[in-house]
Design a protein around this motif. Structure first.
Motif, mmCIF file in Angstrom:
data_model
loop_
_atom_site.group_PDB
_atom_site.id
_atom_site.type_symbol
_atom_site.label_atom_id
_atom_site.label_comp_id
_atom_site.label_asym_id
_atom_site.label_seq_id
_atom_site.Cartn_x
_atom_site.Cartn_y
_atom_site.Cartn_z
ATOM 1 N N ASP A 10 0.742 -1.193 0.131
ATOM 2 C CA ASP A 10 -0.137 0.025 -0.242
ATOM 3 C C ASP A 10 0.569 1.157 -0.194
ATOM 4 O O ASP A 10 0.352 2.317 0.147
ATOM 5 C CB ASP A 10 -1.081 -0.066 1.405
ATOM 6 C CG ASP A 10 -0.416 -0.080 2.409
ATOM 7 O OD1 ASP A 10 0.853 -0.635 2.663
ATOM 8 O OD2 ASP A 10 -1.282 0.348 3.799
ATOM 9 N N LEU A 11 1.910 1.228 -0.363
ATOM 10 C CA LEU A 11 2.976 2.032 -0.464
ATOM 11 C C LEU A 11 3.110 2.142 -1.612
ATOM 12 O O LEU A 11 4.017 2.049 -3.061
ATOM 13 C CB LEU A 11 3.878 2.245 0.372
ATOM 14 C CG LEU A 11 4.180 2.087 1.511
ATOM 15 C CD1 LEU A 11 5.368 2.113 2.228
ATOM 16 C CD2 LEU A 11 3.142 3.108 2.606
ATOM 17 N N GLU A 12 3.733 3.477 -2.259
ATOM 18 C CA GLU A 12 4.398 3.914 -3.196
ATOM 19 C C GLU A 12 5.450 4.870 -3.387
ATOM 20 O O GLU A 12 5.899 5.511 -2.024
ATOM 21 C CB GLU A 12 3.321 5.112 -4.474
ATOM 22 C CG GLU A 12 2.446 4.267 -4.980
ATOM 23 C CD GLU A 12 0.892 5.150 -5.968
ATOM 24 O OE1 GLU A 12 0.574 4.609 -6.851
ATOM 25 O OE2 GLU A 12 1.109 6.410 -5.465
ATOM 26 N N ILE A 13 6.405 4.663 -3.980
ATOM 27 C CA ILE A 13 7.789 5.567 -4.330
ATOM 28 C C ILE A 13 7.995 6.489 -5.243
ATOM 29 O O ILE A 13 7.961 6.465 -6.098
ATOM 30 C CB ILE A 13 8.835 4.446 -4.544
ATOM 31 C CG1 ILE A 13 9.154 3.202 -3.226
ATOM 32 C CG2 ILE A 13 10.023 5.359 -3.473
ATOM 33 C CD1 ILE A 13 8.842 3.349 -1.891
ATOM 34 N N VAL A 14 7.745 7.888 -5.017
ATOM 35 C CA VAL A 14 8.392 8.797 -5.677
ATOM 36 C C VAL A 14 9.981 8.972 -5.821
ATOM 37 O O VAL A 14 10.343 9.631 -4.884
ATOM 38 C CB VAL A 14 7.416 10.190 -5.029
ATOM 39 C CG1 VAL A 14 7.393 10.880 -6.109
ATOM 40 C CG2 VAL A 14 5.945 9.643 -5.339
#
Length: 306
Positions: free
Chosen positions: A163-167
């Protein structure tokens, strides 16, 4: 032998994750493709974006050749090409990606996929950064450290939340790891060592307990980021901009120059805008990308001509 081509996909990776200096790394769902061709005269490496793919391809070729030698396999001429948009010298693990690809292709050629676990020492000898190599090889997030009694590396895969994204904000200038390491202090104080050890504890707890509010503290490094900020003045302003826009935390990926911000899935837009606005204020040329944690490591996608 007749011409044979093994195609391998391998992920970029992000090392350190702030306070986990030289011991924590994370695979990204951003992949490059390698073609290991045997029985054909070497050809120029390919690229989709003008990046110096020959550098990445040659690193993959060295790992492939060294692995074949270890396995006692001899092949005719080897040609390795790389396709991808992952930049070299930006803290995204391109060398680990290439080593993992070479090892994987050799294990596949030997019809012994399990031998990758043994060949990884070859990758470490060439690469030197286990915190990138293990995530690149196996996917996910890993803690890696050497055993002082045996010199073997200890590897612990961690929970990799979905449930995480990496920008990613990727400045156009490079910060080669070997060069930026020269800025690091040879000795650290006890208080700084304790600071970073506690932050790695926060990182592990945040991942397993879903305590993402701890990530801002987990990424708060005092061992390497302050020194590297001396040649990257915009580093801390970018980190602060990402956090102010809602990121759980942000850090310098590997040795830089990429800034990685961890956000809740589906909430990356505001953080991306904030990073890009800050980069423009500092007159940085850059590219940007949103990833998730790469759950799939290096793997063979095709084998033709066998």
């Amino acid at each position: 032998m007749k011409q044979r081509s093994i195609r391998v996909k391998a992920p970029a990776s992000s090392g350190n994750l702030g306070a986990g200096f030289d011991c924590v790394g994370m695979a990204l769902d951003w992949y490059g493709e390698f073609d290991f061709v045997m029985g054909r005269n070497p050809q120029e490496s390919e690229s989709t974006d003008g990046v110096s793919s020959s550098i990445i391809a040659s690193m993959g070729e060295r790992a492939f050749a060294a692995s074949l030698a270890e396995l006692g396999i001899t092949v005719d001429t080897i040609s390795v090409s790389f396709r991808g948009e992952i930049p070299v010298g930006s803290g995204l693990g391109t060398s680990a990606m290439a080593r993992a690809a070479g090892i994987t292709a050799a294990a596949h050629l030997a019809q012994r996929p399990e031998v990758r676990d043994e060949l990884i020492d070859i990758g470490l000898a060439l690469e030197g950064h286990g915190d990138n190599l293990y995530p690149a090889m196996y996917g996910g997030i890993h803690v890696v450290s050497s055993d002082p009694l045996t010199d073997a590396l200890l590897d612990l895969p961690l929970s990799s939340p979905r449930d995480l994204e990496i920008v990613l904000l990727i400045p156009d200038f490079t910060m080669p790891t070997d060069e930026s390491r020269k800025l690091l202090p040879e000795r650290v104080t006890v208080s700084d060592a304790v600071h970073n050890m506690s932050r790695v504890g926060f990182l592990i707890g945040a991942l397993y307990e879903g305590r993402y509010d701890l990530l801002r503290h987990a990424f708060d490094d005092v061992l390497h980021q302050p020194a590297r900020s001396k040649i990257f003045s915009a580093m801390y302003p970018l980190i602060h901009a990402a956090q102010s826009a809602g990121a759980h935390g942000a850090y310098l990926s590997g040795g830089g120059s990429t800034i990685a911000a961890v956000v809740q899935k589906g909430q990356s837009k505001s953080v991306l805008i904030a990073l890009e606005d800050c980069a423009n204020e500092w007159n940085l040329s850059f590219t940007s990308r949103v990833c998730t944690i790469g759950s799939e490591g290096t793997h063979v996608v095709s084998d033709t001509g066998k």
